[in-house]
Enzyme design. Sequence first.
Site, short mmCIF file in Angstrom:
data_model
loop_
_atom_site.label_atom_id
_atom_site.label_comp_id
_atom_site.label_asym_id
_atom_site.label_seq_id
_atom_site.Cartn_x
_atom_site.Cartn_y
_atom_site.Cartn_z
N LYS A 68 -12.60 6.52 11.05
CA LYS A 68 -11.60 5.32 10.86
C LYS A 68 -10.70 5.17 12.22
O LYS A 68 -10.26 4.25 12.67
CB LYS A 68 -10.58 5.41 9.59
CG LYS A 68 -11.52 4.88 8.59
CD LYS A 68 -10.51 4.89 7.21
CE LYS A 68 -11.18 4.38 6.14
NZ LYS A 68 -10.30 4.31 4.74
N ASP A 104 -7.14 -1.52 3.67
CA ASP A 104 -6.68 -0.30 2.49
C ASP A 104 -5.33 -0.57 1.88
O ASP A 104 -5.30 -0.61 0.68
CB ASP A 104 -6.84 0.92 3.24
CG ASP A 104 -8.33 1.30 3.47
OD1 ASP A 104 -9.20 1.04 2.71
OD2 ASP A 104 -8.42 2.12 4.26
N ALA A 131 -4.99 7.59 4.18
CA ALA A 131 -4.60 6.73 2.88
C ALA A 131 -3.24 6.50 2.81
O ALA A 131 -2.78 5.34 2.69
CB ALA A 131 -5.09 7.32 1.69
N GLY A 239 -7.43 4.12 -9.36
CA GLY A 239 -7.88 3.93 -7.90
C GLY A 239 -9.02 2.62 -7.81
O GLY A 239 -9.29 2.23 -6.55
#
Length: 277
Positions: A68, A104, A131, A239
């Site tokens: 990422k 995200d 995250a 989630g």
Amino acid sequence: MSAARRAAVIGWPIRHSRSPLIHNHWIAEHGLDATYEAVAVAPADLPAFLDEVRAGAWAGCNVTAPHKEAVLEAAEAPDEAATHVGGANTLWGEGGVLHAATTDGPGFLAGLDETAPGPIGEALVLGAGGAARAIVQALRARGALVTLANRTPSRAEALAEAFGARAVAWGDLEAAAAGADLLVNTTSLGQAGKPPLAFAGDPIARLPDHARVADIVYAPLATELLLAARARGLVGVDGLGMLLHQAALSFEIWFGVRPRVTPALRALVEDDLLAAS
Ligand code: ATR
């Protein structure tokens, strides 16, 4: 089929990604002449793969660990949110230029809005990894005040500095919970095979009655954190919503249509998660 209608998720290793199941469901639903596959790309092979994306050989791709950050560095046209987060999960090529975005954080908020809508004045975020960065960026962009707590305090402090948030010690979670409209676990704790979240004291008990508790873990769907929140009568958000909504936002970028996150799709992925557990 034109090669430009291929999409993928890349990672190393790629493990059992649910992204092909989700995207191929939408490809079929929309009758697109396209495919979505999981591709294992070793770090040494990443530049060559990104050249293919740049050249338009792929409609686009999702990116998971450990790429990422590297894909953001390689992109000539990263969007503002991805630049701020320091990582991207969505790539596409246009005229030889590599574009990068992160879905995200917006995916997390869309999943939350779907299950438990409501204003977020203050959010308490657990964790300070990639995250957490994506979720904190999205929460701040929505105007929420964010408090961060992490096992390694220096990481929470650095993240707080970068996003205009506040860091508190892990041991001070109880006090921080008292004013939170939302508590989010962004760590992998509680995931199958990992220990559950362990707190000093009982922050769940201190949350206001209207607070929502969200977990980015989706295997299992009902983590100990969510079970504790629900036992207290709070809404717990698993989630899976984030997984499905970040995917929907990526799909829209590549294929120009926002796919629906339906109960049938959720059931499809839940069945797959159960079969793997
Ligand atoms: P990701 O990019 O997927 O978010 P990461 O950068 O490895 O992954 O971050 C994982 C998060 O889980 C971090 O906040 C980490 O805390 P540290 O910064 O202290 O490492 C947290 N984490 C992982 N294992 C943990 C544990 N056993 N107890 C507490 N926090 C843990």
